[in-house]
Every structure is written in structure tokens, then in C-alpha cells.
Write a protein that holds these residues in place. Sequence first.
Motif, short mmCIF file in Angstrom:
data_model
loop_
_atom_site.label_atom_id
_atom_site.label_comp_id
_atom_site.label_asym_id
_atom_site.label_seq_id
_atom_site.Cartn_x
_atom_site.Cartn_y
_atom_site.Cartn_z
N ARG A 149 23.19 3.00 7.00
CA ARG A 149 24.06 2.33 7.98
C ARG A 149 25.54 2.56 7.69
N GLN A 150 25.83 2.64 6.39
CA GLN A 150 27.21 2.96 6.02
C GLN A 150 27.62 4.32 6.54
N PHE A 201 28.32 6.23 11.22
CA PHE A 201 29.49 6.70 11.97
C PHE A 201 29.84 8.12 11.58
N LYS A 209 29.96 11.72 13.70
CA LYS A 209 31.26 12.40 13.84
C LYS A 209 31.32 13.66 13.00
N GLU A 235 31.27 14.08 9.88
CA GLU A 235 32.17 13.97 8.74
C GLU A 235 31.42 14.08 7.42
N GLU A 279 19.83 1.13 15.35
CA GLU A 279 21.24 0.96 14.97
C GLU A 279 22.03 2.22 15.31
N GLU A 335 23.15 2.32 18.80
CA GLU A 335 24.32 1.47 19.05
C GLU A 335 25.60 2.17 18.65
N ILE A 379 28.97 3.17 20.78
CA ILE A 379 30.35 2.83 20.42
C ILE A 379 31.21 4.08 20.44
#
Lengths: 212, 232
Positions: B7-8, B11, B15, B17, B39, B42, B46
Motif C-alpha cells: 500500500r505504501q 502510488f 506513476k 516511480e 485499494e 482507488e 485518485i
Amino acid sequence: MPTGERVPNRKWRVSDPVDLTDKDLLARVKANDTIAFSVLVDRYKIRLFNLIYRMLQNREEAEDILQETFLRVFKEKEKYDPTYAFSTWIYTIALNLCRNELKRKKRFKFFGLDLIKEDRRYAVEEKGNKNCLSSTLEKAIASLPVKYRTVFLLREVNQLSYEEMSQSLDIPLGTVKSRVNRARLILRKRLKPKIEEQYELSKSSPIPIWLF
Amino acid sequence: MNCRRVRQYLFGYFKQELPPEETEEVRVHLDSCPECAKEAKEIKKINFMLKDDLETLVPSTDFNEKLLAKIQMLPSETKEKDTRRWWVRLLLEVFPSVRWRWALAGAVSVIIFAYAVMFTQKQTSIRPEFYSQDAEKMEGQDLVNSPKVTDSLYQELLERVAQTSTLRDRAFIIDNFSFSASRGEDGRIQPEDLYKRFVIERRSPLNTQRGRGNHYVLPVVSTQPASQKVDY
């Protein structure tokens, strides 16, 4: 004397200022070229305005700070260190001014989504305005603590690289990365209940910011 | 990789990254973990919101105008003040306040004035430079004072001779006024240095010989032409 088509003398070709690099434009500005300065302003004003407005949550203040940023660029043009990119420099100036303004105003670093409802009231009075900062997402971003909001906006809205952010903020690279990550997670938490609703409500997409 | 860690990274995953190994690990985990997959959805939303829902904010249309107006109002940058000569800057550094500068100017002018005074005095004074030390050996000579001579330098010489203690009681015959200039190193005459050479001779009691004169050379400033020779 050879006749025929005249070939423009390369030496005298004048470049369109729009094609010049930031540093070349700045060189012209040093020579008091106000047109070059206008080109530079147009290049950066929307990017910076989006950043500053979202940092300060106030349109008037944001324009003041934006203006002050460019004035500083002009006033201190001799002090620009060319080892840094021009964009890094101008972001540094803008961020410093934002930081000072926020300190001056002593805004709450943290304000819950409820408080922003008051801003909406204020925002409605602006003429013909769509309440750009009142959407759920905007509110959520506005609710981030300043340190996280800064890096989040720089990364997600202004699309700066981590390197540039590290230089402009004068913060180690690792710190930048962890702050961005943290900011995203906080945002995620804030948005949790609202995502479905917001996504359905969103209309035609406005022009993406990073095209400017 | 456990759920918490994934979960960390979510994002960063979307992206691009993440480094390749971690990207792979997350992908694998998402394939197998429905909770995290949810998750992930979601997070994806975002990201879309961030792309599409943030309106581009624009400053007012007269922004450039107002900015340029303010630029024009900035104090005009004069040329670097430091183009003043180095000694001017140094001087101003040492004497910053106006009062000091007046004092300095006063002191300088006093010095110049004093020097000028001294210098001109020096030039008008005629000091006999004795060429020969034999003057003191002369004895009892009559001072010939010819009224015909109008040369003021001669007069002055007489006065000075009269004043000079070593010469006072002795008589001298002054002869051969000549308008001479000093000789430069190459033997040529330099017009800048004008001298009158007074030949002061000893008259022997026997009025016979003219001894070799002792020549007294006096530097002069005046450009008076040589007077006629005096015959004695």
C-alpha cells in the motif's frame, strides 16, 4: 557580383524570443529587453500561479506573490547562478515567498475540511467564478499540512522531478521522496469516503495543467 | 511483500516511480491479493482525478501589464558605481563623511600653498654658491662699486657680498658680467639654467696682475640680459 537569390546572412538573423531558452531570455532581460521578460513571464506564470494559489488559498494574495516573484527575478537577475536551471531558481523564489506569506498570515498548518466551507462562501463572491478550489479534491489538497502540500503540488501538479524539488526546496532527495509519499497517503485517507461520489460528478476534463 | 508495504508503494507503482524489482513485486502481490487490488483501484482513480479534475488556474488578464508597469517604476539601474577610479573609491572609503573631505581639501591646499611660497622664495633668492674656497684667503681688497652699472643683480651681489661675513671686509673687483648658462653634460648650453658668472678678482697692491679670479656662480631666475662689461 553573383546574382540570384539572396541568402540571409546568418550573423544577422534575429531569433524569435519564443524560441530562446530560459537562460538566453534572461541574458536579454539583463540587457533591459522587456519583450524577452514578457516571454519569460508567460512561460512560467500559469505554472507558478497554480502552485501559489493552492498554497495560499486566496486569489488576490496569489497574484501578489506571483507578481513579487517576477519582480524579484528582474531585480536579482544578476545574482542568478547559472549552474542551476532557471526553473529551479524561479521556483525557489516563489516557494520562499509562499512560505514567508504563510508564516506571516499564521495560517493553520492543518485545517480540517470543515473550515474550508468558509472559504467557499468567500469564493462565491468572486465574479463569475466556478469555485475552482471548492471541489473535493481541491479541498483535500488544501487540507494537507504545508510541508506535505508543497511537495505534493510540486510533484503532482507542477510535475517537477525529485531532483528539482530537492534543489528548489533545499531539502535532501530522500526527504523529498518520503514527504511526497506521505502526502499521497494522507490524501488517500482524506479522500476515502468521497472518491466514488467525486468520480461520478466530474464533468468534462479541463485542460491538464502540465501543458502550460 | 506484505500488504502494508504494498500500500505504501501503490502510488509510486502507478506513476512508474519504482525500480523494476519492486514494480514486479507489487504486480505479483496485486495479482494475488484482492484487498490490495481494490485499494489499487482507488489509487488509480485518485491519479485520474489529479490529472483531470484539477482546474487550471489563471491569473488575471492584466497581470502582465501591471507587472511591466511595476518594472518600469523600479529605480533605474545606473551603471555600476564602481567604475569610479580606484583612488576615488579608496579616498572616499578613508574619508566617508563630508566634513573629513573638507578637512582633507583644506590640508592639501595649505600644503600646496606653503610649497608654492617656499618654491617661489627659493627662486627669487640668490645664494652665492662658492665655487672656490679661496675667498677666505683674500686679503684687503677694495670693493669696486661702479655707479655705471645698473644691473640689479650686480647690486644685489654687492649687498650680499657685503652681508657675507667672510667677504665683508675685503674688497673685490667684480668684472666680466656675462650672461652664461650652465653647461650640460654634453658641453652644450642649457637655456633653462641661467647663471650669471661674476668674476671676483683680487687686485694686487701692485696693481699689476690680475690673478686668477675666483668665480662665483650664482643661480638666477631673472632673465635680465647681461649688462655691459664693467671696466675697472
